[in-house]
Design an enzyme around this catalytic site. Structure first.
Site, PDB file in Angstrom:
ATOM      1  N   HIS A 129      37.416  38.146  21.842  1.00  9.32           N
ATOM      2  CA  HIS A 129      36.847  38.860  20.697  1.00  9.32           C
ATOM      3  C   HIS A 129      37.868  39.864  20.167  1.00  9.32           C
ATOM      4  CE1 HIS A 129      32.625  37.506  20.840  1.00  9.32           C
ATOM      5  NE2 HIS A 129      32.868  37.332  22.132  1.00  9.32           N
ATOM      6  N   GLU A 185      37.679  41.587  17.598  1.00 11.03           N
ATOM      7  CA  GLU A 185      36.962  42.739  17.039  1.00 11.03           C
ATOM      8  C   GLU A 185      36.563  43.750  18.105  1.00 11.03           C
ATOM      9  OE1 GLU A 185      35.677  39.834  17.656  1.00 11.03           O
ATOM     10  OE2 GLU A 185      33.513  39.908  18.027  1.00 11.03           O
ATOM     11  N   CYS A 233      35.300  33.130  19.485  1.00 10.20           N
ATOM     12  CA  CYS A 233      34.467  32.818  20.649  1.00 10.20           C
ATOM     13  C   CYS A 233      33.746  31.488  20.452  1.00 10.20           C
ATOM     14  CB  CYS A 233      33.515  33.972  20.945  1.00 10.20           C
ATOM     15  SG  CYS A 233      32.814  33.876  22.610  1.00 10.20           S
TER      16      CYS A 233
END
Lengths: 197, 250
Positions: free
Chosen positions: A178, A180, A80
Site C-alpha cells: 500500500h 498510500e 493490493c
C-alpha cells in the site's frame, strides 16, 4: 491533476484519497465507467476477496475500460487487490476469471509462519524499474504473485518466500503493498507515478 | 522479512488526547493530529487510536478526529474503543481508519468478526483481547476489565482467528498501566496458538520490555505512556530492538 479513483466499495478509500491529495493530485471517487478510458489518471485500489472484487468491477461495467487502459499504456495505479485483479485468476476464488492483463496467477502464501502478511517489509527493485525503488513498504495481504509477467519490470519482497512486490510498465504501476500507507517512501513513489507518462 | 512494528497508541476523548499526557516542548498537550504526525516523524510504523469517550457526542467527535488524523497521517491507522455495531465499523472506515479493533462486541457476538472479515477483509479486522491470569491460564475479560467471562483467552484467540480476525491486540489486564513489563507467558501462549500477528499491549516501561515481548512472539508492540510522557522516542525503542537482533524499519 485530476485522478479518478475506482470506488470498489470495500477498500480503504479515504486513505487513498488523502494520500493522492498530499502528493498534489486531485482525486475523485467514481462508481461509473464512463470516464475511465478518457481520464488522465486512474487508480484501482482494493482490499478484500478476489471474487468479490471482480464481481464488483463487472457489475459496475469497469472491467473492459480498465483492461483497455492498461493495454493502451495509459497512466494507472493498481494497489493490493487491485494488482491481483489484473491477473488471470486466484486460488482465493477458484473459477473466477480476473482481468487477465497480467498473464500470471495469484496464490496464498505457503511458507510464511504468519499470514496475513501485516506490516512493513523490504522492497528490492530490479534494474529496469523507473518508478519503483528500494525501501520499506506496508503490506496487508494473504495472497501474492510469484511470477513476473513478460514485458514488465518488477520489485520483489520476501515473506517466507520471494514474491512480486510490484510491477511497472511505462505509467502503469501495480503494487502488492500500500503506497498510500507506506510513509514518505510510498508517497514519493505515488508522486513519481503522478508525473509519469 | 517482516519488521517488528512499534505502534504508538492515543486515547482520545472529545477530540483530545487524554490520560496523563505530558508532552515535552509542546504547549498544546493533547491534539491528536499533532501527536500522530510527531510519532510518524519519529518512525512509528502504525498509529492506534482508542476512543475512550463515554457519550454519543464524544463518539461523533471521534469520527471527526479520525478524519483529521487521516488527512495528515501517511502510515496505517487502527481505530478501536466502543465499536458495538457494523455501522460503527463502517463509520470509522469511511472516516479514514484502515483497521477497526473490536473487543466486547465480538465476545458477545462472535459473528461480528466474520461479518467484518467478509465485508472488509481480515487485514481490516482486529480483535482486541483482554486477558487476566487464572490458575495456570488466562481468562478472557470484557467491558474494560470489569467483567470476567469464564472463557479461556487462548481458546478465544483461536476461535477469533478462524472467524476471520487478521490481527490480535493482546492486553494483559494484570500488567496494564503497571509498567512492570508485558505478560510474556501470555504472549507465548497466544502467539503460538494462532498464525495471525499478535500485538503486545499493556505494561511496557522500557525498551527491554519491548525486546522481551518480540522475542516471546509479538509481531508488534503497542506503546503509550512511555512515549506520551517523553521518557523515550520511537527511534530509541527501534535502536534497542535492532541491537537485540530484531529487524526494524528505519
Amino acid at each position: 491533476m485530476k485522478v479518478l479513483v475506482i470506488d470498489t466499495g470495500t477498500s480503504n478509500l479515504a486513505s487513498m484519497l488523502a494520500a493522492l491529495t498530499r502528493v498534489g493530485l486531485t482525486p475523485e471517487a467514481i462508481t461509473t465507467p464512463d470516464d475511465i478510458e478518457s481520464a488522465e489518471r486512474v487508480v484501482l485500489p482494493g482490499v478484500g476477496a478476489f471474487g468479490a472484487g471482480m464481481k464488483r468491477l463487472n457489475e459496475l461495467g469497469m472491467s473492459e475500460p480498465v483492461r483497455a487502459r492498461i493495454e493502451a499504456g495509459r497512466p494507472l495505479l493498481a494497489v493490493c487487490l487491485g494488482l491481483q485483479l489484473l491477473c488471470t485468476s486466484s486460488t482465493e476464488s477458484p473459477g473466477v476469471p480476473g482481468l487477465g492483463v497480467l498473464p500470471v496467477t495469484v496464490a496464498r502464501f505457503e511458507v510464511a509462519e504468519i499470514v496475513p502478511q501485516l506490516g512493513w517489509n523490504k522492497v528490492t527493485a530490479s534494474e529496469g524499474c523507473a518508478l519503483l525503488r528500494d525501501g520499506y513498504a506496508y503490506y496487508a495481504n494473504s495472497y501474492c504473485l510469484r511470477e513476473v509477467p513478460e514485458g514488465w519490470s518488477a520489485a520483489h519482497t520476501h515473506h517466507g518466500e520471494r514474491f512480486v512486490a510490484a510491477v511497472e510498465r511505462g505509467p502503469v504501476l501495480a503494487t502488492q503493498f500500500h503506497p498510500e500507507l507506506s510513509g514518505a517512501w510510498g508517497h514519493e513513489l505515488m508522486d513519481r507515478w503522478g508525473k509519469a507518462c | 522479512m517482516l519488521t517488528t512494528r512499534i505502534l504508538p497508541c492515543l486515547d482520545v476523548d472529545g477530540g483530545r488526547v487524554v490520560k496523563g499526557v505530558k508532552f515535552q516542548g509542546l504547549r498544546d498537550a493533547g491534539d491528536p493530529v499533532e501527536r500522530a504526525v510527531a510519532y510518524e516523524a519519529q518512525g512509528a510504523d502504525e498509529l492506534v487510536m482508542l476512543d475512550v469517550s463515554a457519550t454519543p457526542q464524544g463518539r461523533g467527535n471521534a469520527t471527526d478526529t479520525v478524519a483529521r488524523v487521516r488527512a495528515e497521517l501517511r502510515i496505517p491507522l487502527t481505530v478501536g474503543g466502543g465499536v458495538r455495531t457494523d455501522a460503527d465499523a463502517e463509520r470509522l472506515l469511511k472516516a479514514g481508519a484502515d483497521k477497526v479493533a473490536v473487543n466486547t462486541a465480538a465476545v458477545l457476538d462472535p459473528s461480528f468478526l466474520s461479518r467484518m472479515a467478509e465485508r472488509y477483509g481480515s487485514q481490516c479486522t482486529v480483535l482486541s483481547l483482554d486477558a487476566a491470569q487464572r490458575d495456570g491460564g488466562w481468562e478472557l475479560v470484557i467491558k474494560s476489565g470489569r467483567e470476567r467471562t469464564g472463557k479461556d483467552a487462548v481458546q478465544w484467540a483461536r476461535e477469533a482467528a478462524e472467524l476471520g480476525a487478521g490481527e490480535i491486540v493482546l492486553t494483559s489486564w494484570d500488567r496494564d498501566g503497571t509498567r512492570s513489563g508485558y505478560d510474556l507467558a501470555l504472549m507465548r501462549a497466544i502467539s503460538s496458538a494462532v498464525r495471525i500477528p499478535v500485538v503486545a499491549s499493556g505494561g511496557a516501561a522500557n525498551a527491554q520490555h519491548l525486546v522481551e515481548a518480540a522475542q516471546a512472539g509479538a509481531s508488534a508492540l503497542l506503546v503509550a505512556s512511555i512515549l506520551h510522557d517523553g521518557d523515550t522516542t520511537v527511534g530509541e525503542l527501534k535502536d534497542a530492538l535492532a541491537a537485540a537482533g530484531l529487524e526494524v524499519r528505519r
